[in-house]
Scaffold this motif. Structure first.
Motif, PDB file in Angstrom:
ATOM      1  N   THR A 140     -83.228  59.011 143.551  1.00 52.07           N
ATOM      2  CA  THR A 140     -84.229  58.529 142.948  1.00 52.07           C
ATOM      3  C   THR A 140     -84.173  58.671 141.442  1.00 52.07           C
ATOM      4  OG1 THR A 140     -85.589  60.867 142.875  1.00 52.07           O
ATOM      5  CG2 THR A 140     -86.088  59.226 144.729  1.00 52.07           C
ATOM      6  N   PHE A 141     -83.190  59.325 140.909  1.00 49.80           N
ATOM      7  CA  PHE A 141     -83.169  59.471 139.434  1.00 49.80           C
ATOM      8  C   PHE A 141     -81.849  60.288 138.961  1.00 49.80           C
ATOM      9  CE2 PHE A 141     -83.332  61.792 135.292  1.00 49.80           C
ATOM     10  CZ  PHE A 141     -83.815  60.890 134.514  1.00 49.80           C
ATOM     11  N   ARG A 142     -81.032  59.612 138.049  1.00 49.76           N
ATOM     12  CA  ARG A 142     -79.800  60.057 137.557  1.00 49.76           C
ATOM     13  C   ARG A 142     -79.533  59.633 136.111  1.00 49.76           C
ATOM     14  NH1 ARG A 142     -75.321  61.092 140.840  1.00 49.76           N
ATOM     15  NH2 ARG A 142     -75.848  59.707 142.646  1.00 49.76           N
ATOM     16  N   SER A 143     -79.422  60.908 135.470  1.00 49.17           N
ATOM     17  CA  SER A 143     -79.019  60.679 134.120  1.00 49.17           C
ATOM     18  C   SER A 143     -78.188  61.667 133.477  1.00 49.17           C
ATOM     19  CB  SER A 143     -80.344  60.689 133.209  1.00 49.17           C
ATOM     20  OG  SER A 143     -80.130  60.507 132.202  1.00 49.17           O
ATOM     21  N   GLU A 144     -77.377  61.363 132.406  1.00 51.56           N
ATOM     22  CA  GLU A 144     -76.431  62.343 131.803  1.00 51.56           C
ATOM     23  C   GLU A 144     -77.325  63.256 130.895  1.00 51.56           C
ATOM     24  OE1 GLU A 144     -71.930  62.349 130.178  1.00 51.56           O
ATOM     25  OE2 GLU A 144     -73.101  60.636 129.707  1.00 51.56           O
ATOM     26  N   GLY A 145     -76.802  64.531 130.806  1.00 56.39           N
ATOM     27  CA  GLY A 145     -77.576  65.352 129.936  1.00 56.39           C
ATOM     28  C   GLY A 145     -76.358  66.104 129.224  1.00 56.39           C
ATOM     29  N   VAL A 146     -76.881  67.085 128.298  1.00 54.08           N
ATOM     30  CA  VAL A 146     -75.758  67.825 127.405  1.00 54.08           C
ATOM     31  C   VAL A 146     -76.428  69.154 127.310  1.00 54.08           C
ATOM     32  CG1 VAL A 146     -74.943  68.105 125.095  1.00 54.08           C
ATOM     33  CG2 VAL A 146     -75.352  65.807 126.056  1.00 54.08           C
ATOM     34  N   GLN A 147     -75.544  70.157 127.632  1.00 52.22           N
ATOM     35  CA  GLN A 147     -75.878  71.456 127.297  1.00 52.22           C
ATOM     36  C   GLN A 147     -75.306  72.075 126.162  1.00 52.22           C
ATOM     37  OE1 GLN A 147     -73.977  74.698 129.556  1.00 52.22           O
ATOM     38  NE2 GLN A 147     -75.834  74.654 130.582  1.00 52.22           N
ATOM     39  N   LEU A 148     -75.935  72.509 125.222  1.00 45.78           N
ATOM     40  CA  LEU A 148     -75.723  73.169 123.867  1.00 45.78           C
ATOM     41  C   LEU A 148     -76.044  74.464 123.914  1.00 45.78           C
ATOM     42  CD1 LEU A 148     -77.733  70.198 123.600  1.00 45.78           C
ATOM     43  CD2 LEU A 148     -76.463  70.288 121.348  1.00 45.78           C
TER      44      LEU A 148
END
Length: 250
Positions: free
Chosen positions: A91-99
């Motif tokens: 239902t949802f897919r997005s790219e994230g960033v871990q800092l």
């Protein structure tokens, strides 16, 4: 290549604790929150939507997740980059960033005040208007939350969420639209980071890869990008297969 090199066993690949922070969190510092079925764990639904699965879930794990979530209920699969089983709907897919902290100038802030259960209605109202990410009625129980008020009104806040061993995630960073550009978010991030450092832990955080303004802010404060991650949500089948027997809720 020498025969000795061929015969020498290879060292196992050890995953970093931040590669699956929710699992490290729910089996470590926040185990008292965990609701478990088989190898799948989650927070109570009024604390946080996040749940944790093994790094490589098998068919039983997916069945347990479906049974724990309930038929047709959307579940977040933060950090999971694999494919979902047949019958599941993404239902949802997005790219994230871990800092991670790489020299943040952490410091207490004279205007930052601790927020607690009595402040939750105001915190929920601020979250509704700014949409920093999931924040629920009991999320404040996960760690220290700090806020800044103007004329008695809460206009900015930040706090702690995931706490895998040795680390603490800074989350719910938000500022009322009428007070943006005043540097309140940066001040609160430094103040929360100061409390994290005082415990001997290291701050980290997550952001959407598309939120370039937030990424610029975090990097300007002294965070560096550690890795790309996935923000994923999926809905299980209406009639999930049976998984393992549920363990008692701790």
């Amino acid at each position: 290549m020498s025969a000795e090199a061929v015969a020498r066993p290879q060292a196992p690949v050890v995953a970093h604790v931040l590669d699956n922070p929710a699992l490290a969190y729910l089996t470590g510092p926040h185990a008292h929150f965990a609701e478990r079925r088989g190898r799948v764990l989650r927070y109570p639904l009024d604390v946080s939507p996040w749940l944790a699965m093994p790094d490589v879930p098998d068919a039983d794990d997916w069945a347990d997740l479906a049974a724990l979530a309930g038929p047709g209920t959307e579940v977040p699969l933060s950090g999971y980059a694999g494919e979902v089983p047949d019958g599941w709907e993404v239902t949802f897919r997005s790219e994230g960033v871990q800092l991670v902290d790489d020299g943040v100038a952490a410091a207490p802030d004279p205007e930052a005040v601790p927020l607690g259960p009595r402040d939750v209605p105001e915190m929920l109202d601020l979250v509704r208007r700014t949409r920093p990410g999931p924040f629920l009625a009991r999320t404040v129980e996960l760690g220290t939350y700090l806020g800044i008020r103007r004329e008695g009104v809460l206009v900015a806040m930040a706090g702690e969420r995931l706490r895998p061993p040795g680390w603490t995630e800074i989350s719910a960073v938000c500022t009322d639209p009428g007070h943006r550009g005043e540097g309140l978010a940066a001040r609160l991030i430094r103040a929360v980071a100061h409390g994290v450092r005082e415990r001997g832990e290291t701050p980290f955080l997550h952001a959407s890869a598309r939120n370039t303004n937030a990424l610029r802010l975090y990097e300007s404060l002294g965070f560096r990008q550690r890795r790309r991650t996935a923000f994923l949500a999926a809905r299980p089948p209406e009639r999930p297969a049976g998984g393992r027997t549920a363990a008692p809720v701790s």
